[in-house]
Enzyme design. Structure first.
Site, PDB file in Angstrom:
ATOM      1  CD  GLU A 148      18.459   1.399 -78.855  1.00 49.86           C
ATOM      2  OE1 GLU A 148      18.815   2.192 -77.970  1.00 49.86           O
ATOM      3  OE2 GLU A 148      17.264   1.187 -79.129  1.00 49.86           O
TER       4      GLU A 148
ATOM      5  CG  HIS B 294      40.757  23.223 -73.287  1.00 54.20           C
ATOM      6  ND1 HIS B 294      41.966  23.873 -73.302  1.00 54.20           N
ATOM      7  CD2 HIS B 294      40.005  23.787 -74.276  1.00 54.20           C
ATOM      8  CE1 HIS B 294      41.940  24.816 -74.235  1.00 54.20           C
ATOM      9  NE2 HIS B 294      40.759  24.782 -74.847  1.00 54.20           N
TER      10      HIS B 294
ATOM     11  CE  LYS C   5      12.468  -0.740 -73.845  1.00 52.81           C
ATOM     12  NZ  LYS C   5      11.520  -0.284 -74.852  1.00 52.81           N
TER      13      LYS C   5
HETATM   14  O1  PA5 Z   1      15.180   3.171 -80.274  1.00 51.49           O
HETATM   15  C1  PA5 Z   1      14.560   2.390 -79.578  1.00 51.49           C
HETATM   16  O2  PA5 Z   1      13.813   1.529 -80.056  1.00 51.49           O
HETATM   17  C2  PA5 Z   1      14.650   2.452 -78.056  1.00 51.49           C
HETATM   18  O3  PA5 Z   1      15.675   3.266 -77.642  1.00 51.49           O
HETATM   19  C3  PA5 Z   1      13.326   2.971 -77.491  1.00 51.49           C
HETATM   20  O4  PA5 Z   1      13.066   4.245 -77.998  1.00 51.49           O
HETATM   21  C4  PA5 Z   1      13.343   3.029 -75.973  1.00 51.49           C
HETATM   22  O5  PA5 Z   1      13.713   1.791 -75.445  1.00 51.49           O
HETATM   23  C5  PA5 Z   1      11.971   3.421 -75.448  1.00 51.49           C
HETATM   24  O6  PA5 Z   1      11.008   2.570 -75.986  1.00 51.49           O
HETATM   25  P1  PA5 Z   1       9.506   2.975 -76.129  1.00 51.49           P
HETATM   26  O7  PA5 Z   1       9.433   4.150 -77.025  1.00 51.49           O
HETATM   27  O8  PA5 Z   1       8.856   1.776 -76.697  1.00 51.49           O
HETATM   28  O9  PA5 Z   1       9.028   3.299 -74.754  1.00 51.49           O
END
Ligand code: PA5
Length: 458
Positions: A282, A311, A425
């Site tokens: 990410e 394996h 989202k």
């Molecule tokens: O790392 C990130 O920013 C995302 O993976 C968020 O953690 C995830 O989308 C959840 O978002 P939030 O914590 O705002 O609910």
């Protein structure tokens, strides 16, 4: 007490050489200097004893309620750190409670109705405490979980007042819907510091509250993180292990090895690897570079667990395309040696195991795998934790967070945004009929239902 990194096997004949690595050091130093000149807030989380104290106080209130189950509601960076901590330090606690009277802990990072119904059927909901975690406060999955469980708790306890006490809201200190709801309705809250984003937040109340409730030595976790942050800041750039690891991976990425295989040897390291996968993917998978130029870059992290995946995926790794870099993660001293008794002295198949430990077998499997990959010309790094305890898990988190920040600098991308995740989202919001998102909902429906679909059934 130190993490040890060995990059000796990271530069085989094909691809970037050791000389290329050394020649790229000035570029790496520039990325490091830029990172250290404005250190991000998460880098100092090891020293945030105020956050730890707030979690201790809240955990004491929660434990007084004597919950049977402590439930994490959240997704992505709001859940994976908790799973990683549990997997490493209390691996069976999702299945049953420890004997010391603390609750079992369950991480529910889904809105799969069957899964959540299965969970509801398996607990007395009035014997649960829920930590609702969302940095933005607007994530649909977490909101849906909250609505579902709040309703169930309210019905079970017969009052909204009572239900409120069974929830903690962990969110941004100021902004977002969750913060607003908590303030309006009087839910207890814990802060995720404003500048700390989801995947960098495990060392905030996101992970610390659960650690305190589960008795996981959150203090040592922070100490380990602080030790790594300090030693990587104080050492010379050439000695910076996170920088070296990041540089090696970026050079391989640029040279056509985009698959980065995280290969822990140990079942308790499995969920740490999942946490790393999100962090690396990410943070670094981006359409645009930091100047807005379209680049479509990023490594694809993959998890393999030794020896299980020897394996399963290993055949591909040995003989398939040479597009991968491997990082073995090992623990020097397992908590238990696992001496193998040998009552069947004459059976040749058992000969190699006579008088040995499971720990020896595990390391022999790992070394054999590393040697085979290196003989096949595949680049391998080895990261070693002395022990698998809270201190070293804190070190692991901080090491990879820093390496990710360096890699972002080396690649010229912003490791702290996630426009692709945000787009997903918004799409979900639109398809759920949220006001103001009507045109997006139409676009998606026409894309998915268009004549160009190719449908089959059997
Ligand atoms: O790392 C990130 O920013 C995302 O993976 C968020 O953690 C995830 O989308 C959840 O978002 P939030 O914590 O705002 O609910």
């Amino acid at each position: 007490m130190a993490l040890k990194l060995d990059l000796g096997g990271c530069f085989p004949e094909a691809g970037p050489s050791r000389e290329d690595f050394l020649a790229a050091m000035p570029r790496a130093k520039a990325a490091r200097e830029s990172h250290l000149s404005h250190p991000p807030d998460w880098r100092g989380l090891g020293g945030r004893t105020d956050l730890l104290e707030a979690c201790r106080e809240r955990a004491a209130v929660i434990l007084e309620q004597e919950p049977e189950t402590f439930v994490i509601l959240g997704i992505g960076g709001s859940a994976l750190g908790n799973s990683a901590l549990l997997g490493a330090l209390a691996p069976f606690s999702q299945e049953w409670a420890p004997a010391d009277g603390r609750p079992r802990v369950v991480v529910l990072d889904t809105v799969d109705p069957d899964w959540l119904k299965g969970f509801l059927d398996s607990v007395e909901v009035d014997r649960c405490h829920f930590n609702v975690i969302s940095k933005s406060g607007g994530t649909l999955e977490t909101a849906a979980q909250f609505l579902l469980f709040h309703d169930a708790v309210e019905k079970a306890l017969g009052s909204r007042e009572e239900a409120r006490s069974r929830f903690t809201m962990t969110t941004d200190p100021e902004g977002g819907h969750l913060r607003a709801l908590a303030e309006e309705q009087g839910f207890a809250t814990l802060p995720i510091p404003s500048e700390v984003g989801g995947r960098f937040s495990v060392l905030t109340p996101v992970g610390l509250l659960m650690a305190e409730v589960a008795g996981l030595d959150a203090g040592s976790l922070l100490e380990g993180a602080a030790k790594t942050a300090d030693s990587l800041r104080e050492c010379a750039p050439e000695e910076d292990a996170a920088l070296a690891w990041a540089l090696a991976h970026v050079l391989h990425l640029e040279a056509g090895r985009p698959l980065h295989v995280h290969f822990p040897y140990g079942h308790r390291l499995r969920l740490l690897a999942d946490w790393f996968l999100q962090l690396w993917a990410e943070s670094l998978g981006k359409k645009e570079d930091a100047d807005g130029k379209v680049v479509h870059v990023g490594p694809t992290p993959v998890r393999a667990v030794g020896p299980t995946d020897q394996h399963s995926q290993f055949q591909l790794y040995m003989e398939g395309p040479d597009d991968k870099v491997f990082t073995f993660v090992r623990v020097e001293k397992p908590d238990w040696d696992g001496f193998l008794p040998s009552p069947f002295a004459d059976i040749p198949a058992f000969e190699a195991l006579r008088g040995q430990d499971l720990g020896d077998l595990m390391e022999a499997e790992r070394r054999g795998t590393e040697a085979a990959l290196r003989e096949a010309g595949r680049p391998c790094a080895v990261l070693e934790l002395c022990k698998l305890d809270a201190f070293h898990v804190g070190q692991y988190f901080m090491f990879f967070e820093i390496a990710t920040a360096y890699a972002g600098g080396l690649m010229g991308v912003n490791p702290y945004d996630q426009p692709g995740v945000e787009a997903g989202k918004l799409a979900a919001l639109a398809l759920m009929g949220a006001k103001g998102h009507e045109s997006r909902a139409e676009e998606i429906s026409s894309l998915l239902g268009g004549e160009e679909s190719l449908r089959f059934s059997c």
